[in-house]
Design an enzyme around this catalytic site. Structure first.
Site, PDB file in Angstrom:
ATOM      1  N   LYS A  84     -52.939  90.156 -15.245  1.00 19.34           N
ATOM      2  CA  LYS A  84     -53.102  88.672 -15.350  1.00 19.34           C
ATOM      3  C   LYS A  84     -52.281  88.083 -14.535  1.00 19.34           C
ATOM      4  O   LYS A  84     -52.593  86.917 -14.304  1.00 19.34           O
ATOM      5  CB  LYS A  84     -52.868  88.308 -16.776  1.00 19.34           C
ATOM      6  CG  LYS A  84     -53.959  88.855 -17.789  1.00 19.34           C
ATOM      7  CD  LYS A  84     -53.561  88.285 -19.151  1.00 19.34           C
ATOM      8  CE  LYS A  84     -54.722  89.076 -20.103  1.00 19.34           C
ATOM      9  NZ  LYS A  84     -54.624  88.562 -21.428  1.00 19.34           N
ATOM     10  N   ASP A 142     -57.030  82.122 -22.661  1.00 17.92           N
ATOM     11  CA  ASP A 142     -56.415  82.866 -23.822  1.00 17.92           C
ATOM     12  C   ASP A 142     -55.617  81.440 -24.486  1.00 17.92           C
ATOM     13  O   ASP A 142     -55.640  81.760 -25.598  1.00 17.92           O
ATOM     14  CB  ASP A 142     -55.162  83.791 -23.395  1.00 17.92           C
ATOM     15  CG  ASP A 142     -55.915  85.307 -23.017  1.00 17.92           C
ATOM     16  OD1 ASP A 142     -56.806  85.495 -23.448  1.00 17.92           O
ATOM     17  OD2 ASP A 142     -55.071  85.799 -22.252  1.00 17.92           O
ATOM     18  N   ASN A 154     -37.451  88.578 -28.629  1.00 17.55           N
ATOM     19  CA  ASN A 154     -37.856  89.396 -27.938  1.00 17.55           C
ATOM     20  C   ASN A 154     -36.944  90.850 -27.842  1.00 17.55           C
ATOM     21  O   ASN A 154     -35.666  90.501 -27.606  1.00 17.55           O
ATOM     22  CB  ASN A 154     -38.209  89.156 -26.600  1.00 17.55           C
ATOM     23  CG  ASN A 154     -39.336  89.947 -25.725  1.00 17.55           C
ATOM     24  OD1 ASN A 154     -40.229  90.587 -26.329  1.00 17.55           O
ATOM     25  ND2 ASN A 154     -39.154  90.335 -24.484  1.00 17.55           N
ATOM     26  N   GLY A 186     -56.278  88.839 -34.803  1.00 17.14           N
ATOM     27  CA  GLY A 186     -56.414  88.525 -33.497  1.00 17.14           C
ATOM     28  C   GLY A 186     -57.726  88.394 -32.794  1.00 17.14           C
ATOM     29  O   GLY A 186     -57.927  87.960 -31.908  1.00 17.14           O
TER      30      GLY A 186
HETATM   31  P1  NAP Z   1     -47.314  92.394 -22.343  1.00 20.00           P
HETATM   32  O1  NAP Z   1     -47.200  91.120 -21.451  1.00 20.00           O
HETATM   33  O2  NAP Z   1     -47.063  93.609 -21.803  1.00 20.00           O
HETATM   34  O3  NAP Z   1     -46.027  91.995 -23.237  1.00 20.00           O
HETATM   35  C1  NAP Z   1     -45.961  92.967 -24.445  1.00 20.00           C
HETATM   36  C2  NAP Z   1     -44.806  92.473 -25.327  1.00 20.00           C
HETATM   37  O4  NAP Z   1     -44.384  93.464 -26.405  1.00 20.00           O
HETATM   38  C3  NAP Z   1     -43.289  92.198 -24.800  1.00 20.00           C
HETATM   39  O5  NAP Z   1     -42.612  91.095 -25.332  1.00 20.00           O
HETATM   40  C4  NAP Z   1     -42.569  93.605 -25.012  1.00 20.00           C
HETATM   41  O6  NAP Z   1     -41.295  93.264 -24.990  1.00 20.00           O
HETATM   42  C5  NAP Z   1     -43.156  93.759 -26.467  1.00 20.00           C
HETATM   43  N1  NAP Z   1     -43.133  95.143 -27.217  1.00 20.00           N
HETATM   44  C6  NAP Z   1     -43.942  96.164 -26.643  1.00 20.00           C
HETATM   45  N2  NAP Z   1     -43.788  97.302 -27.418  1.00 20.00           N
HETATM   46  C7  NAP Z   1     -42.569  97.098 -28.137  1.00 20.00           C
HETATM   47  C8  NAP Z   1     -41.770  97.729 -29.052  1.00 20.00           C
HETATM   48  N3  NAP Z   1     -41.942  99.022 -29.349  1.00 20.00           N
HETATM   49  N4  NAP Z   1     -40.729  97.161 -29.499  1.00 20.00           N
HETATM   50  C9  NAP Z   1     -40.515  95.710 -29.482  1.00 20.00           C
HETATM   51  N5  NAP Z   1     -41.210  94.955 -28.404  1.00 20.00           N
HETATM   52  C10 NAP Z   1     -42.134  95.752 -27.723  1.00 20.00           C
HETATM   53  O7  NAP Z   1     -48.599  92.382 -23.342  1.00 20.00           O
HETATM   54  P2  NAP Z   1     -49.528  91.000 -23.539  1.00 20.00           P
HETATM   55  O8  NAP Z   1     -50.548  90.673 -22.643  1.00 20.00           O
HETATM   56  O9  NAP Z   1     -48.500  89.734 -23.916  1.00 20.00           O
HETATM   57  O10 NAP Z   1     -50.218  91.618 -24.920  1.00 20.00           O
HETATM   58  C11 NAP Z   1     -49.515  91.737 -26.117  1.00 20.00           C
HETATM   59  C12 NAP Z   1     -50.195  92.065 -27.365  1.00 20.00           C
HETATM   60  O11 NAP Z   1     -51.139  90.929 -27.436  1.00 20.00           O
HETATM   61  C13 NAP Z   1     -51.272  93.250 -26.992  1.00 20.00           C
HETATM   62  O12 NAP Z   1     -51.481  93.847 -28.006  1.00 20.00           O
HETATM   63  C14 NAP Z   1     -52.679  92.707 -26.745  1.00 20.00           C
HETATM   64  O13 NAP Z   1     -53.747  93.319 -26.846  1.00 20.00           O
HETATM   65  C15 NAP Z   1     -52.387  91.508 -27.726  1.00 20.00           C
HETATM   66  N6  NAP Z   1     -53.261  90.428 -26.994  1.00 20.00           N
HETATM   67  C16 NAP Z   1     -54.371  89.641 -27.771  1.00 20.00           C
HETATM   68  C17 NAP Z   1     -55.229  88.919 -27.455  1.00 20.00           C
HETATM   69  C18 NAP Z   1     -56.327  88.308 -28.297  1.00 20.00           C
HETATM   70  O14 NAP Z   1     -57.240  87.539 -27.838  1.00 20.00           O
HETATM   71  N7  NAP Z   1     -56.073  88.338 -29.721  1.00 20.00           N
HETATM   72  C19 NAP Z   1     -55.003  88.224 -26.100  1.00 20.00           C
HETATM   73  C20 NAP Z   1     -53.998  88.885 -25.177  1.00 20.00           C
HETATM   74  C21 NAP Z   1     -53.237  89.701 -25.751  1.00 20.00           C
HETATM   75  P3  NAP Z   1     -40.319  93.750 -23.738  1.00 20.00           P
HETATM   76  O15 NAP Z   1     -40.500  92.421 -23.155  1.00 20.00           O
HETATM   77  O16 NAP Z   1     -38.968  93.876 -24.348  1.00 20.00           O
HETATM   78  O17 NAP Z   1     -40.883  94.866 -23.118  1.00 20.00           O
END
Ligand code: NAP
Length: 283
Positions: A66, A102, A151, A249
């Site tokens: 993205k 989004d 975070n 979501g």
């Molecule tokens: P991203 O940029 O990869 O960010 C992931 C986030 O999750 C970071 O803050 C990361 O922390 C944290 N994280 C991951 N595993 C973790 C763990 N085991 N313990 C603590 N923190 C953890 O991903 P994103 O694009 O923001 O997406 C995040 C989620 O939102 C996904 O599940 C995605 O499917 C969902 N989402 C939903 C929609 C919707 O339309 N409903 C749209 C977009 C995304 P760190 O910074 O410490 O790594």
């Protein structure tokens, strides 16, 4: 001649966008195929170039591209440029325009499906990745009073907090580490908790986990989990048990897809059909 819309990301095995987008395209009997293009980072530039071909209407972009697609596009609409992330690309006669659908989808679901008006409220975001940026940006625009960002990697929370403060200096933005008593205190005073992490997501390493395990929640809070698979996440289950209101979501997912559909096709997105296809895909 058949035309195409791509979904660009890696991995894509569990995405349900192809199912509900194709249902919407078929509803209008458009001769357009929505295809998953699962590509490695080294292929990104050439893949985006392919979108300029007249048979391609554009693309959705998902994890992890993205932000990486930004320099490959010709123009960014205002929200995408402010947030610094693109989830939708439109091919306008060979020119590639980047959009972020989004952020508004997040807000639409919050208001329409969650019955929550953010103005003047205290919101706590768990996570500081791509979707937290979109959520944080649109919440500040909608006039929240305070945003608390929690975070695992605190540095990332601080970077997001600085850009939100820069954009909306009148809003209080606080960062907190995951461990420690401050989170408990912050939770007890907030009106909205949003899970922007992938904790609880099916097929992820933290599947079946809740980001707020063993934490207490106030009864009048709305807990909004952006994870959509499973439909009821461990966080939503816990929140419901503690008497909090909940929002999953799936509505945001469908609204961001519906806005993208309208940009590509100039037709009104058949929301009911998209929602039904998404729900069926998630069982
Ligand atoms: P991203 O940029 O990869 O960010 C992931 C986030 O999750 C970071 O803050 C990361 O922390 C944290 N994280 C991951 N595993 C973790 C763990 N085991 N313990 C603590 N923190 C953890 O991903 P994103 O694009 O923001 O997406 C995040 C989620 O939102 C996904 O599940 C995605 O499917 C969902 N989402 C939903 C929609 C919707 O339309 N409903 C749209 C977009 C995304 P760190 O910074 O410490 O790594």
């Amino acid at each position: 001649m058949s035309r195409h819309i791509a979904l660009i990301g890696y991995p894509l095995g569990h995405s349900i966008s192809p199912l509900f987008q194709q249902a919407a395209l078929d509803h209008y009997q458009l001769n357009v195929r929505y295809e998953a293009w699962e590509i490695e980072p080294a292929q990104l530039e050439n893949t985006v170039e392919l979108l300029r071909h007249p048979t391609n209407l554009g693309a959705n972009v998902t994890i992890p591209y993205k932000e990486a697609v930004l320099p490959l596009l010709d123009q960014l609409e205002e929200l995408a440029s402010h947030i610094g992330a693109v989830n939708t690309i439109v091919n306008r006669e060979g020119k590639l325009i980047g959009y972020n659908t989004d952020a508004l989808a997040f807000l639409q679901a919050l208001r329409e499906d969650g019955g929550f008006e953010p103005e003047g409220k205290r919101a706590l975001l768990l996570g500081a990745g791509g979707v937290a940026r979109a959520a944080g940006f649109i919440l500040t625009r909608a006039g929240v009073k305070t945003i608390i960002i929690v975070n695992r990697t605190l540095k990332r929370a601080e970077t997001l907090a600085s850009s939100l403060r820069e954009r909306e200096p009148g809003i209080e933005v606080i960062t907190l580490p995951w461990e420690g008593p401050e989170l408990e205190e912050a939770l007890s005073h907030c009106h909205l908790v949003v899970n922007c992490t992938s904790i609880g997501m099916k097929h992820s390493p933290a599947e079946e986990e809740s980001p707020l395990k063993d934490r207490s929640l106030p009864k009048d809070v709305l807990v909004y989990d952006l994870v959509y698979n499973p439909v009821e996440t461990p966080l939503l289950r816990e929140a419901r048990k503690s008497g909090a209101r909940t929002l999953g979501g799936i509505a945001m997912l469908v609204y961001q897809g519906a806005a993208a559909f309208e940009l590509w096709t100039h037709r009104q997105a058949p929301l009911d059909i998209m929602l039904k296809a998404a729900r069926e895909a998630l069982g």
